[in-house]
Write a protein that holds these residues in place. Sequence first.
Motif, PDB file in Angstrom:
ATOM      1  N   TRP A   1      39.557  86.705 -14.862  1.00 46.32           N
ATOM      2  CA  TRP A   1      40.431  87.583 -15.630  1.00 46.32           C
ATOM      3  C   TRP A   1      40.251  87.432 -17.132  1.00 46.32           C
ATOM      4  CZ3 TRP A   1      42.950  91.828 -15.500  1.00 46.32           C
ATOM      5  CH2 TRP A   1      44.007  92.086 -16.364  1.00 46.32           C
TER       6      TRP A   1
ATOM      7  N   ALA B   1      43.122  96.629 -10.236  1.00 41.78           N
ATOM      8  CA  ALA B   1      44.482  96.389  -9.744  1.00 41.78           C
ATOM      9  C   ALA B   1      44.589  96.484  -8.225  1.00 41.78           C
ATOM     10  CB  ALA B   1      45.447  97.365 -10.397  1.00 41.78           C
TER      11      ALA B   1
ATOM     12  N   ASN C   1      49.829  87.807 -20.953  1.00 40.32           N
ATOM     13  CA  ASN C   1      49.533  86.990 -19.781  1.00 40.32           C
ATOM     14  C   ASN C   1      48.496  85.935 -20.129  1.00 40.32           C
ATOM     15  OD1 ASN C   1      49.006  85.971 -17.209  1.00 40.32           O
ATOM     16  ND2 ASN C   1      49.407  87.950 -16.263  1.00 40.32           N
TER      17      ASN C   1
ATOM     18  N   THR D   1      40.054  94.666 -22.885  1.00 39.30           N
ATOM     19  CA  THR D   1      41.220  94.948 -23.732  1.00 39.30           C
ATOM     20  C   THR D   1      40.845  95.755 -24.970  1.00 39.30           C
ATOM     21  OG1 THR D   1      42.416  93.000 -22.943  1.00 39.30           O
ATOM     22  CG2 THR D   1      43.113  93.926 -25.052  1.00 39.30           C
TER      23      THR D   1
ATOM     24  N   LEU E   1      51.768  93.504 -12.029  1.00 41.26           N
ATOM     25  CA  LEU E   1      51.858  94.082 -13.365  1.00 41.26           C
ATOM     26  C   LEU E   1      50.709  95.048 -13.615  1.00 41.26           C
ATOM     27  CD1 LEU E   1      53.528  94.106 -15.930  1.00 41.26           C
ATOM     28  CD2 LEU E   1      52.124  92.246 -16.817  1.00 41.26           C
ATOM     29  N   LEU E   2      49.545  94.737 -13.069  1.00 36.26           N
ATOM     30  CA  LEU E   2      48.424  95.664 -13.178  1.00 36.26           C
ATOM     31  C   LEU E   2      48.728  96.957 -12.429  1.00 36.26           C
ATOM     32  CD1 LEU E   2      45.408  93.221 -12.651  1.00 36.26           C
ATOM     33  CD2 LEU E   2      46.129  94.287 -14.782  1.00 36.26           C
TER      34      LEU E   2
ATOM     35  N   GLU F   1      51.008  99.126 -14.396  1.00 33.83           N
ATOM     36  CA  GLU F   1      50.301  99.882 -15.426  1.00 33.83           C
ATOM     37  C   GLU F   1      49.652 101.131 -14.839  1.00 33.83           C
ATOM     38  OE1 GLU F   1      46.914  99.108 -18.866  1.00 33.83           O
ATOM     39  OE2 GLU F   1      47.794  97.405 -17.811  1.00 33.83           O
TER      40      GLU F   1
ATOM     41  N   PHE G   1      58.606  91.118 -16.694  1.00 36.81           N
ATOM     42  CA  PHE G   1      57.294  90.476 -16.723  1.00 36.81           C
ATOM     43  C   PHE G   1      57.439  88.960 -16.765  1.00 36.81           C
ATOM     44  CE2 PHE G   1      54.204  88.516 -19.666  1.00 36.81           C
ATOM     45  CZ  PHE G   1      53.072  88.598 -18.887  1.00 36.81           C
TER      46      PHE G   1
ATOM     47  N   ASN H   1      49.781  92.980 -20.149  1.00 32.16           N
ATOM     48  CA  ASN H   1      48.596  92.612 -19.380  1.00 32.16           C
ATOM     49  C   ASN H   1      47.507  92.040 -20.264  1.00 32.16           C
ATOM     50  OD1 ASN H   1      49.132  93.136 -16.629  1.00 32.16           O
ATOM     51  ND2 ASN H   1      48.932  95.317 -16.947  1.00 32.16           N
TER      52      ASN H   1
ATOM     53  N   PRO I   1      46.050  86.828 -13.395  1.00 34.81           N
ATOM     54  CA  PRO I   1      47.271  87.549 -13.747  1.00 34.81           C
ATOM     55  C   PRO I   1      48.026  88.039 -12.522  1.00 34.81           C
ATOM     56  CG  PRO I   1      45.427  89.017 -13.911  1.00 34.81           C
ATOM     57  CD  PRO I   1      44.857  87.676 -13.544  1.00 34.81           C
ATOM     58  N   SER I   2      49.219  88.552 -12.808  1.00 36.62           N
ATOM     59  CA  SER I   2      50.010  89.183 -11.751  1.00 36.62           C
ATOM     60  C   SER I   2      49.406  90.532 -11.388  1.00 36.62           C
ATOM     61  CB  SER I   2      51.459  89.364 -12.229  1.00 36.62           C
ATOM     62  OG  SER I   2      52.153  90.232 -11.367  1.00 36.62           O
ATOM     63  N   ARG I   3      48.992  90.674 -10.146  1.00 34.94           N
ATOM     64  CA  ARG I   3      48.436  91.952  -9.718  1.00 34.94           C
ATOM     65  C   ARG I   3      49.508  93.037  -9.750  1.00 34.94           C
ATOM     66  NH1 ARG I   3      43.676  93.063  -6.878  1.00 34.94           N
ATOM     67  NH2 ARG I   3      43.370  90.849  -6.482  1.00 34.94           N
TER      68      ARG I   3
END
Length: 201
Positions: free
Chosen positions: A15, A6, A83, A23, A92-93, A96, A171, A79, A88-90
């Motif tokens: 990704w 992140a 997504n 995951t 959102l990481l 988290e 999100f 995440n 991805p959206s950094r």
Amino acid sequence: MLILVAWGAPALTNWRSFLKWFTPFAFSLMAIILVSGVVVWLLFSKPADYAASWVLPYGQMLLLKHLSILPLLVAAFLNGFGNKAKEPSRNLLKLETFMLGLVFLSTAVMSKLAPPHNVNNTFLTEGTAPLLESLIGEQYLPITPEFVFSLNGILLLLIGALAIGLMIMSFFKKMPLWLSFIFGFGFIASVYLGLMLNMNF
């Protein structure tokens, strides 16, 4: 690993490949942590004493830790599965990692407090949790928790449900990081206050 990706990774172009192994790995670790947490908790306390322990500083932090896990799981799920983009959206990481930090903070504070082997006995040495006392007043033995409905408590629980819904919506709407964190934190605070105002010890 999450913090490194992140905050430190220069690009997230791989990704999808990363998610294929990370995951299931992350969810497996979370399952192990949850199971081990329940086992350790059962060694220290009885399930029936969970609500009663909320009068103690340890019980308060345990409740806040449990509440902070839900927005963490929501962010992790979004995440991992929500997504579909290649990159991805950094933000959102990072969200988290912030939620994970709240869980770690609660755990760190709990390590300095006396666990409730026996709530009434621990209450004699530890006393009422300061935050609980400021909300509903001083508590006395014996501790007999009872759920009671109050308008303010129910409204706060509904606000908590709304907050977690807004966190999910943020999100998809690509809202700023700070706003998503406010929604997640708002869930924790609202549900906590709602539970306290709906409890009679």
